[in-house]
Design an enzyme around this catalytic site. Sequence first.
Site, PDB file in Angstrom:
ATOM      1  N   GLU A   1       0.813  -1.222   0.000  1.00 19.98           N
ATOM      2  CA  GLU A   1       0.000   0.000   0.000  1.00 19.98           C
ATOM      3  C   GLU A   1       0.849   1.275   0.000  1.00 19.98           C
ATOM      4  O   GLU A   1       0.440   2.307   0.547  1.00 19.98           O
ATOM      5  CB  GLU A   1      -0.965   0.001   1.188  1.00 19.98           C
TER       6      GLU A   1
ATOM      7  N   GLU B   1      -7.015  -7.356  -0.997  1.00 28.77           N
ATOM      8  CA  GLU B   1      -7.657  -7.173   0.313  1.00 28.77           C
ATOM      9  C   GLU B   1      -9.102  -6.715   0.119  1.00 28.77           C
ATOM     10  O   GLU B   1      -9.349  -5.552  -0.197  1.00 28.77           O
ATOM     11  CB  GLU B   1      -6.910  -6.136   1.168  1.00 28.77           C
TER      12      GLU B   1
END
Length: 782
Positions: free
Chosen positions: A127, A196
């Site tokens: 991320e 995710e």
Amino acid sequence: MWPDLIQKAKEGGIDAIETYIFWNHHEPRRGKYHFSGNLNFVKFFKLVQKAGLHVILRIGPYVCAEWNYGGFPVWLHNLPGVQLRTDNQVYKDEMQRFTTKIVNLCKEANLFAPQGGPIIFAQIENEYGNIMEPYGAAGKSYIQWCATMAESLNISVPWIMCQQSDAPQTMINTCNGFYCDKFTPNNPESPKMWTENWTGWYKNWGGKDPYRTAEDVAYAVARFFQTGGVFQNYYMYHGGTNFGRSAGGPFIATSYDYNAPLDEYGNLNQPKWGHLKQLHAAIKSGQKVLTSSSPSTTQIGNGVDLTTYINNPVGEKFCFLSNKNTTEDAHVDLKQDGNYFVPAWSVTILAGCNKEIYNTAKVNTQTSVIVKKSDGSKNESAAKLQWAWISEPMWDVLTGKGRFRQTKLLEQKEATGDASDYLWYMTTVEINDTATWTNAILRVNTTGHVLHAYVNQNFTGSQWTADGDHRFIFEKPVTLKSGTNFISLLSATVGLQNYGSFYDLSPAGIVGGPVQLIGKGNVTKDLSSNPWSYKIGLGGERVKLYKVNKSPMSAGRGKWAFKGLPSGKPMIWYRTNFNAPSGTDPVVVDLQGMGKGQAWVNGRSIGRYWPSFLANKDGCNTTCDYRGEYSSEKCGMNCGNPTQRWYHIPRSYLGNRKHTNTNTNTLTLFEEIGGDPSQVSFQTLSIGFVCGSVYEGKTLELSCQGGQTISEIQFASFGDPQGNCGSFKKGSGEAVNSLSTVQKACVGKTTCSFNATEATFGSVNCGHKYSKRLLVQGVCDK
């Protein structure tokens, strides 16, 4: 718990297990590695493979995960010249060394797919694209380096980077979030992957319980595959528990249940687990078509889309019919392919494009209500637990005796190396003018997270914040005397920062201060540059009061007491013995009545506790509308109650103690702010009752699990029954044999199933048309 969790995931239709590698646990000191016990990821991956599943290896080595310091060891931050997660040679050398270590361990164990192993993807970084802008050009060059370094390791499976829109073409960039149907990879040759899918959300101390409906999670998954997705991972499928001091934050709770399909204890979270299992089966029934053709989408109107996959030249079809409208249901006429009712914010899956096999809003699986039960042993009543106690040894710190000295206020994690949540800051001040200073104000500017203050061996007060900003100013009146005065400040962290640009530089403790005394007439003494003495950790931590092999009668300069049990007093250690509850159901300790601290069972930490920290009483819902986009603030639960009252004790932590009755176990608590241990008790978790809701033509299966049987059917109605689990009621019409049919099929059995049809239950007579369904509620018992 590993084999059981893996098996339940497989039974839920999962094909692969995705997991992180936590650098701070595997290398807590530089060059000193830990890969045994619960840290034996090689063993874990082999268990996954034995179950017939694949592995996605997320090395990171930054992981976020609401994990302490994002998974980085604090020694990394303390290296000279280091800057984390940027184009810094010191950091890159360490990152490459650790990443190479993990890859080599996998290669040696033949874990990569070309070696015959289960690993089919590996991830580098995590991320970074969300927070990289402040790093500027150094961030961009760092990402290029990450890709080059990863590729040089020659693992022969693809590397992925999540949330990295500018990922180098040698990487597959992937999506994280509640919804990823609109995501497009930056390389047209890359598959559309979702690493995710947030099945719920994490919990903060002082926060409500997050809740995301099964209908909405299923909608997000179906939309993703409707729009060309090929890989979807649940974060979390099982969240578990932040044992020890692993929770990050600050202020991340010990429970990491995440409202996942498998709950914190490994129980099936129904209906989410079952609803998603059925979704997986529906999607897999069309996998041949989905993987051999490109979709074409027709916009029908008012948010309704029909997406068709056709496997040419065979002509086999598979369709998704979605309704993105958040309020209006849709009746869709597909001519020769049939008429379909598509509720708002739902997706219907059509086998052959003409037969409904699944709809995300139509839940046809049971709801399980988990209850906490006493096991009937001597642990049944909290009053029967026999407690010993001892005050936290503070004779040294209250008189300024530390382990090292500095003439400045230190940043806490740099001083402690994160060896403990606690750091004592101690100094003295000479007072000659008692008229000015006898009644003064102690002012401490701290970056948190919790502060306890003592002046001249007297407790002055404690403070923390509840609004997410962990910087605060502590101000309390103090009494000073003529001569030397001792000021002792205990700073406590509650998980180190784990996310954000330059998050690693977020300070903790009383770094810089200022620390001041305000006297009469606002006369100020700034103590920030005083000589400060420091002590890392608690006295009880140093002598390991939590270890069960320690003599119960001695601890440093004090002795455990068995009488005069204190209640509501800070800085107390408590200990009690308890019997392991019988059976195999998960075990919890109820810490109702305690304040804040840490807990150990048989010397193993079960995490931080803080049951006195209540969630805001406002903002919760008795019901949750699945329609519309989810956020972590939607559908909160547990308002006005402790953020976390019950704490998980894994069965593997119990028993097996040498030279003692193996059923006798020891609970040790360090109580930081004051609590009442007489209220503490132990329970087990099991399904108390189950509810089923299925539409006509579907099959309902009820299961009590854990060796329990269905002892009673409290409600059953096939027709148009109404209500929610726990409050069902009959509608305007029902089959008269509803209750007796279900009783005959289910009572006395661990599982039962039947079709919701008139052939099973008999005809339904009423004066109007409606979609018939079956509602059932039954009791589970041993």
